[in-house]
Design a protein around this motif. Structure first.
Motif, PDB file in Angstrom:
ATOM      1  N   ALA A   1      16.344   3.929  -1.918  1.00 10.70           N
ATOM      2  CA  ALA A   1      14.985   4.179  -2.405  1.00 10.70           C
ATOM      3  C   ALA A   1      13.998   4.378  -1.249  1.00 10.70           C
ATOM      4  CB  ALA A   1      14.521   3.026  -3.290  1.00 10.70           C
ATOM      5  N   GLN A   2      14.406   4.045  -0.032  1.00 13.36           N
ATOM      6  CA  GLN A   2      13.623   4.265   1.186  1.00 13.36           C
ATOM      7  C   GLN A   2      12.214   3.658   1.116  1.00 13.36           C
ATOM      8  OE1 GLN A   2      14.167   8.638   1.376  1.00 13.36           O
ATOM      9  NE2 GLN A   2      15.468   8.276   3.152  1.00 13.36           N
ATOM     10  N   PRO A   3      12.118   2.334   1.037  1.00  8.92           N
ATOM     11  CA  PRO A   3      10.795   1.694   1.045  1.00  8.92           C
ATOM     12  C   PRO A   3      10.020   2.020   2.315  1.00  8.92           C
ATOM     13  CG  PRO A   3      12.511   0.141   0.410  1.00  8.92           C
ATOM     14  CD  PRO A   3      13.218   1.358   0.928  1.00  8.92           C
TER      15      PRO A   3
ATOM     16  N   VAL B   1       3.943  -1.213  -2.402  1.00 12.76           N
ATOM     17  CA  VAL B   1       3.965  -2.286  -3.398  1.00 12.76           C
ATOM     18  C   VAL B   1       5.268  -2.185  -4.185  1.00 12.76           C
ATOM     19  CG1 VAL B   1       2.861  -3.206  -5.479  1.00 12.76           C
ATOM     20  CG2 VAL B   1       1.447  -2.352  -3.575  1.00 12.76           C
ATOM     21  N   PHE B   2       5.933  -3.331  -4.356  1.00  9.04           N
ATOM     22  CA  PHE B   2       7.179  -3.409  -5.116  1.00  9.04           C
ATOM     23  C   PHE B   2       6.921  -4.186  -6.395  1.00  9.04           C
ATOM     24  CE2 PHE B   2      10.977  -5.737  -6.409  1.00  9.04           C
ATOM     25  CZ  PHE B   2      11.967  -4.766  -6.381  1.00  9.04           C
TER      26      PHE B   2
ATOM     27  N   PRO C   1       9.084  -4.139   4.757  1.00  8.47           N
ATOM     28  CA  PRO C   1       7.687  -4.562   4.968  1.00  8.47           C
ATOM     29  C   PRO C   1       6.743  -4.119   3.851  1.00  8.47           C
ATOM     30  CG  PRO C   1       8.135  -2.625   6.298  1.00  8.47           C
ATOM     31  CD  PRO C   1       9.452  -3.005   5.639  1.00  8.47           C
ATOM     32  N   PHE C   2       6.999  -4.600   2.638  1.00  8.25           N
ATOM     33  CA  PHE C   2       6.067  -4.367   1.537  1.00  8.25           C
ATOM     34  C   PHE C   2       4.788  -5.173   1.780  1.00  8.25           C
ATOM     35  CE2 PHE C   2      10.198  -3.570  -0.544  1.00  8.25           C
ATOM     36  CZ  PHE C   2       9.944  -2.346  -1.143  1.00  8.25           C
ATOM     37  N   SER C   3       3.671  -4.660   1.282  1.00  8.75           N
ATOM     38  CA  SER C   3       2.420  -5.419   1.395  1.00  8.75           C
ATOM     39  C   SER C   3       2.269  -6.404   0.250  1.00  8.75           C
ATOM     40  CB  SER C   3       1.214  -4.472   1.436  1.00  8.75           C
ATOM     41  OG  SER C   3       1.156  -3.691   0.245  1.00  8.75           O
ATOM     42  N   ARG C   4       2.671  -5.986  -0.950  1.00  5.48           N
ATOM     43  CA  ARG C   4       2.605  -6.835  -2.137  1.00  5.48           C
ATOM     44  C   ARG C   4       3.885  -6.677  -2.939  1.00  5.48           C
ATOM     45  NH1 ARG C   4      -2.288  -8.961  -4.016  1.00  5.48           N
ATOM     46  NH2 ARG C   4      -0.809 -10.175  -5.248  1.00  5.48           N
TER      47      ARG C   4
ATOM     48  N   GLY D   1       4.738   1.460  -5.314  1.00  5.66           N
ATOM     49  CA  GLY D   1       5.518   2.478  -4.625  1.00  5.66           C
ATOM     50  C   GLY D   1       6.935   2.513  -5.156  1.00  5.66           C
ATOM     51  N   ILE D   2       7.468   1.304  -5.478  1.00  3.63           N
ATOM     52  CA  ILE D   2       8.807   1.183  -6.049  1.00  3.63           C
ATOM     53  C   ILE D   2       8.742   0.252  -7.249  1.00  3.63           C
ATOM     54  CG2 ILE D   2      11.172   0.374  -5.683  1.00  3.63           C
ATOM     55  CD1 ILE D   2      10.978   1.256  -2.809  1.00  3.63           C
TER      56      ILE D   2
END
Length: 199
Positions: free
Chosen positions: A42-44, A49-50, A69-72, A130-131
């Motif tokens: 999925a290439q975060p 945001v997840f 490195p998700f922010s939230r 984002g995901i």
């Protein structure tokens, strides 16, 4: 693969209230190796945001936080025993594990904000994701329809990861980026990764 401290925590904790539920509420645990491979496809991206729509004890949410490195990160769960278990797991993760992970141990990468929410994910606002992960194998059709409707609000570039059942998304807006067979729960499941290609 997930770093060892996170893997041990994610695999090893099974609160007794986190039991199996029938029908639409059938409960399956994220397999750390299998889900890590799905996330890789999925290439975060940095700062995304997840969101997990039906997060159970929160293991997929915490694995995502450990690896990228998700922010939230948000986990939505409306079965209270599972939600309560996710809060226990989150507390241990933040107090014992997060600061030891290679991604955060040097202090350069800001630690993510992680929230486990009790409630119906289909009534929540996750348009900034984002995901989005939806383990929708046993969802009733009306819930699947609601997911597909809410997907319209996601921005270009957003990805949806779902299991077993292909989504009926507008072909001019979404494309199937990957189809994978990976471990999940006690078996192997088909994962579909969709990407929104236009608004």
């Amino acid at each position: 693969l997930p770093p060892a401290p996170a893997k041990n925590l994610l695999v090893g904790m099974e609160p007794e209230d986190a039991v199996s539920h029938m029908g639409a509420h059938t409960y399956g645990e994220a397999d750390s190796r299998g889900f890590a491979e799905v996330l890789r496809h999925a290439q975060p991206q940095q700062g995304e945001v997840f969101v997990d729509l039906g997060s159970g004890t929160g293991k997929a949410v915490l694995l995502a936080a450990a690896l990228y490195p998700f922010s939230r990160l948000y986990g939505y769960e409306f079965i209270r025993p599972l939600h309560d278990a996710s809060l226990q797991l989150l507390d241990r993760f933040e107090s014992e594990v997060l600061h030891t992970l290679p991604l955060y141990s040097d202090g350069q990468q800001e630690k993510p904000r992680i929230s486990m929410k009790l409630g119906d994910a289909m009534q929540a606002n996750w348009a900034n994701a984002g995901i989005v992960f939806a383990a929708c194998t046993c969802w009733p059709q009306q819930t699947l329809d609601k997911l597909q409707s809410l997907a319209k609000k996601l921005r270009k570039g957003a990805r949806i990861i779902n299991m077993t059942r292909k989504l009926d998304l507008p072909r001019n807006e979404w494309k199937v980026k990957h189809t994978l067979m990976e471990s999940y729960g006690k078996g192997r499941m088909t994962f579909y990764i969709y990407e929104k290609v236009c608004d």
